[in-house]
Structure formats: C-alpha cells, structure tokens
Design a protein around this motif. Sequence first.
Motif, PDB file in Angstrom:
ATOM      1  N   GLY A  10      46.545  39.756  46.813  1.00  0.00           N
ATOM      2  CA  GLY A  10      46.347  41.197  46.651  1.00  0.00           C
ATOM      3  C   GLY A  10      45.655  41.732  47.898  1.00  0.00           C
ATOM      4  O   GLY A  10      45.559  41.030  48.912  1.00  0.00           O
ATOM      5  N   ALA A  12      42.511  42.075  48.534  1.00  0.00           N
ATOM      6  CA  ALA A  12      41.348  41.267  48.936  1.00  0.00           C
ATOM      7  C   ALA A  12      41.809  40.008  49.667  1.00  0.00           C
ATOM      8  O   ALA A  12      41.350  39.718  50.780  1.00  0.00           O
ATOM      9  CB  ALA A  12      40.509  40.901  47.713  1.00  0.00           C
ATOM     10  N   GLY A  43      48.078  53.177  43.032  1.00  0.00           N
ATOM     11  CA  GLY A  43      48.450  53.191  44.452  1.00  0.00           C
ATOM     12  C   GLY A  43      47.685  54.223  45.264  1.00  0.00           C
ATOM     13  O   GLY A  43      48.037  54.497  46.411  1.00  0.00           O
ATOM     14  N   HIS A 109      50.413  28.290  40.862  1.00  0.00           N
ATOM     15  CA  HIS A 109      49.504  28.881  39.870  1.00  0.00           C
ATOM     16  C   HIS A 109      48.207  28.076  39.898  1.00  0.00           C
ATOM     17  O   HIS A 109      48.192  26.903  39.539  1.00  0.00           O
ATOM     18  CB  HIS A 109      50.148  28.824  38.483  1.00  0.00           C
ATOM     19  N   VAL A 110      47.140  28.717  40.340  1.00  0.00           N
ATOM     20  CA  VAL A 110      45.867  27.997  40.487  1.00  0.00           C
ATOM     21  C   VAL A 110      45.157  27.912  39.138  1.00  0.00           C
ATOM     22  O   VAL A 110      45.056  28.893  38.399  1.00  0.00           O
ATOM     23  CB  VAL A 110      44.982  28.693  41.550  1.00  0.00           C
ATOM     24  N   GLY A 135      41.799  38.395  41.414  1.00  0.00           N
ATOM     25  CA  GLY A 135      41.855  39.570  40.555  1.00  0.00           C
ATOM     26  C   GLY A 135      41.047  39.504  39.272  1.00  0.00           C
ATOM     27  O   GLY A 135      40.189  38.635  39.079  1.00  0.00           O
ATOM     28  N   ALA A 139      40.916  32.926  37.750  1.00  0.00           N
ATOM     29  CA  ALA A 139      40.766  31.530  37.309  1.00  0.00           C
ATOM     30  C   ALA A 139      39.716  30.830  38.168  1.00  0.00           C
ATOM     31  O   ALA A 139      39.008  29.939  37.694  1.00  0.00           O
ATOM     32  CB  ALA A 139      42.107  30.811  37.424  1.00  0.00           C
ATOM     33  N   TYR A 159      47.590  51.561  32.242  1.00  0.00           N
ATOM     34  CA  TYR A 159      49.052  51.455  32.301  1.00  0.00           C
ATOM     35  C   TYR A 159      49.586  52.499  33.261  1.00  0.00           C
ATOM     36  O   TYR A 159      48.994  53.572  33.404  1.00  0.00           O
ATOM     37  CB  TYR A 159      49.666  51.699  30.917  1.00  0.00           C
ATOM     38  N   HIS A 232      47.678  46.472  33.048  1.00  0.00           N
ATOM     39  CA  HIS A 232      46.866  45.400  33.644  1.00  0.00           C
ATOM     40  C   HIS A 232      45.405  45.648  33.287  1.00  0.00           C
ATOM     41  O   HIS A 232      44.975  46.797  33.264  1.00  0.00           O
ATOM     42  CB  HIS A 232      47.035  45.424  35.170  1.00  0.00           C
ATOM     43  N   LEU A 234      41.302  45.727  33.995  1.00  0.00           N
ATOM     44  CA  LEU A 234      40.428  45.941  35.159  1.00  0.00           C
ATOM     45  C   LEU A 234      39.075  45.325  34.857  1.00  0.00           C
ATOM     46  O   LEU A 234      38.577  45.445  33.739  1.00  0.00           O
ATOM     47  CB  LEU A 234      40.209  47.436  35.410  1.00  0.00           C
ATOM     48  N   GLY A 251      36.768  41.081  45.982  1.00  0.00           N
ATOM     49  CA  GLY A 251      37.545  42.084  45.241  1.00  0.00           C
ATOM     50  C   GLY A 251      37.283  42.022  43.753  1.00  0.00           C
ATOM     51  O   GLY A 251      36.155  41.799  43.291  1.00  0.00           O
ATOM     52  N   GLY A 264      39.630  50.300  43.146  1.00  0.00           N
ATOM     53  CA  GLY A 264      39.324  48.913  43.485  1.00  0.00           C
ATOM     54  C   GLY A 264      39.814  48.484  44.854  1.00  0.00           C
ATOM     55  O   GLY A 264      39.327  47.496  45.412  1.00  0.00           O
TER      56      GLY A 264
END
Length: 358
Positions: A10, A12, A43, A109-110, A135, A139, A159, A232, A234, A251, A264
Amino acid sequence: MYDVVIVGAGPAGSTAALVAARLGLKAAVIDRLQPPREKPCGGGLTPRTWKLLNRLGVEYPVYGSCQNIETRAAGYRYVLRKEPILITRRPEFDYAILRQSNAEFIKDHVLGVEGGRVLGRAGEYQGRVVIGADGATSAVARSIGVVNYRQHKSHAIAYMTIARGPTTDTCVIDFDAVVRKTGRAGYAWVFPLEGGANVGAGVGWGSWLDLRSFVVEYAEGAGYKPGPVLGHPLSLGYTAGLGRGNVLLAGEAAGLVDATTGEGIYYAVSTGAAAATAAYVALKIYGNEKRALEIYRGLVEPYVQEVKKTRWLSRMAKTLGTMRWVAKLLGRRLLNLYSKVYTGEATYSLLLKPVERR
Ligand SMILES: Cc1cc2nc3c(=O)[nH]c(=O)nc-3n(C[C@H](O)[C@H](O)[C@H](O)COP(=O)(O)OP(=O)(O)OC[C@H]3O[C@@H](n4cnc5c(N)ncnc54)[C@H](O)[C@@H]3O)c2cc1C
C-alpha cells in the motif's frame, strides 16, 4: 538476506520501498495480492498529502479534484474554497509508487514474523529490518503481540463505489445523511472523478453494518449510477505500538489514521518514508539493526501525537456533533480550523489549544 523486508504494498509499504531504494538498501516487498490490486478507499489526497508526495518527488496519477468542499452537518451546509483535494484511484496510485521503487516484489500471504524471519504461506524471508505495512488487519503486528485491531474500540468500517455520472468541482462530506439513517456518527462522501465520482460512507465499527445498501442508495440519490460496492475496516487513532525488536510498523498497521476523518494516506506515506530512513540510519550509520526501532520512534513521534489527538476529537465530535447549536455557533470556525490541518498549514494542536493543559 535483505537489508529490509517490507510486508504490504500500500502507500506505506510502497513509499518505504521507494525511500529504501534511494538510500541504497536491498529491499523486498511482499504482498498477498498482485499489484495493481484494489483497495477500497475514497482516494482523496488532501493538500498536505500531495504536498508531501511532491516533496518526495513521487509521481502519482490523479483522476479528479475539487476546489470546493461542501460539509453538511446538523442541518447546515458550509462550502469552503481551499487548495484542491486531488482524487486518485488506489490500484493505480499504489502501483505507481511501487514501480518507482524498482524493489523486488514477492507475492505471498504473510502469516507473521518469528525470530526476525517473515513467515509466508509460500516461503520464509530474512531481513535485517522488517517493516510491517500490511494495513488495518496487520498479521505482522498481531504476530509480535503489538495489536489486535478487533480488541480496540478505535476501528471503523467504510464502503465505497466508483459511480458514473456528472463531474463536479465539489467534494461533499455529509454527516447528516449518516446520522439520519443510522442515528450514529459517521459520514458519506462524494469525491468527483472524470465521468463520475467516488461515493462512500464510513461509521464506527459495529454501529451499523448495512452500509453497502446505504452507499448504493446515497449514490443514486445524488444522481450517480453506482458500480460494485467494496468495504474495508479502518484501524484508527493509534491504538498500536510502533514495533518490537527489528520490526517497525508503518501506516495503518500501527493504527495511524485520523480518527475524525479516516484520512490515512498522509500518515502511511509519512511513516513508510520514516521507517525506511530509520532502517538506513541503523544499518548503514550505526551498523546495528537493533537501533532501528528507537530511531523510528523518534522520527514518527509528531505523527503519533497528532493521531492521538484525533482520538480525543472524535469522542468530542460524537458527543457534540449532532447538536444544532454547536454547529450553528462553531460550524464555520471549526471547519476553517480543520481546513488548516488538512492543507498542512497547522496541526491539531491549533484546534485543541483552548482546552489543552499548559
Ligand atoms: C472505504 C475507505 C475510504 C478511505 N478513504 C480515504 C481517503 O479518501 N483518503 C485517505 O487519506 N485515506 C482514506 N482511507 C484510509 C486509507 O485507505 C488507509 O489508511 C491507507 O490505505 C493505509 O495505507 P497502508 O499502506 O498503511 O495500508 P493498505 O493500503 O491497507 O495496504 C496494506 C497492504 O498489505 C497487504 N496485506 C495485508 N495483509 C497481508 C498479509 N497477511 N500478507 C501480505 N500482504 C498483506 C494488502 O494486500 C495491502 O496491499 C479510506 C479507507 C477506507 C476503508
């Protein structure tokens, strides 16, 4: 072995990769999705954000802008004419920054970080410093025990849809529509794009989850034809720490999002750049990765303090926001002060000066 392994592509993570590359660090960026990937977002690049991107010499795509900002609150409408908010599309925006970094990209995928190693579903990656920029649901942060976003009150859900329709010169921020529909604090937005607008809405987590149909209804009511609606979470108001050991969180992984507005990108770009700089100073000046976190803390302290203030302000806004007399007495004055913050002319201390302890 990399100098820096960055998790998340992203704003960050991509900015961290760009700054790391400029400083001559060997970096890899890992994301579970292949860029350009979608990220639900308004955006909106506030003036302080695009000024920062310009200072960093980053090129980024812009698909719309607004000079007028119309705020609807407690039955009043205020229109401010300020420096423009630029509107981007996140898949292209994030990818543009990543491409300029020329960093090695790994799709994986971490699952977390253990003993300095980044563990992915497809492999393991070793970096002298790890930057967790994955984000809101990070994880990396969870695996180092810094935060579990679900345990905190400071989170929200939003949304958005890219809708077709008229192009205007006005960004709309509408608190009233959300309060009317839900009785809760939050706001809907219309950010103009070529041939339409980015339309969306956000509220505090758990307060009301049928935002998807509200966004469709709101877009149609404003004369737009909505596309697919995406949501999503936040992670707001800095509820996390900034890292542990050789892991730095940047971030939204550190909850660095304005709790009053949901902005953000500014904090993601700022702290992504700071994390890469801290890694450089620790590795190349001190030759000791263990110093990265302490250097990073020093660099990002002003952002942490700012975001903490927004947590307090958002609580105030929830209490007072729907009261007509507050809007009448303070509305235009407050918005003018707010506009000084998002244009980068001032910090939140300006808004809080009258109530801060000396
Ligand atoms: C609907 C909505 C509207 C918004 N509107 C605005 C706005 O107009 N202006 C503004 O400034 N901010 C806005 N925000 C906030 C802004 O989108 C975020 O704060 C910003 O994207 C944070 O950037 P980041 O780089 O920290 O994280 P993200 O942009 O979330 O990037 C994280 C990356 O990490 C990857 N990732 C996540 N987990 C893993 C994993 N386990 N393994 C590998 N990769 C992983 C993801 O795929 C993603 O690419 C909005 C948010 C929402 C939800």
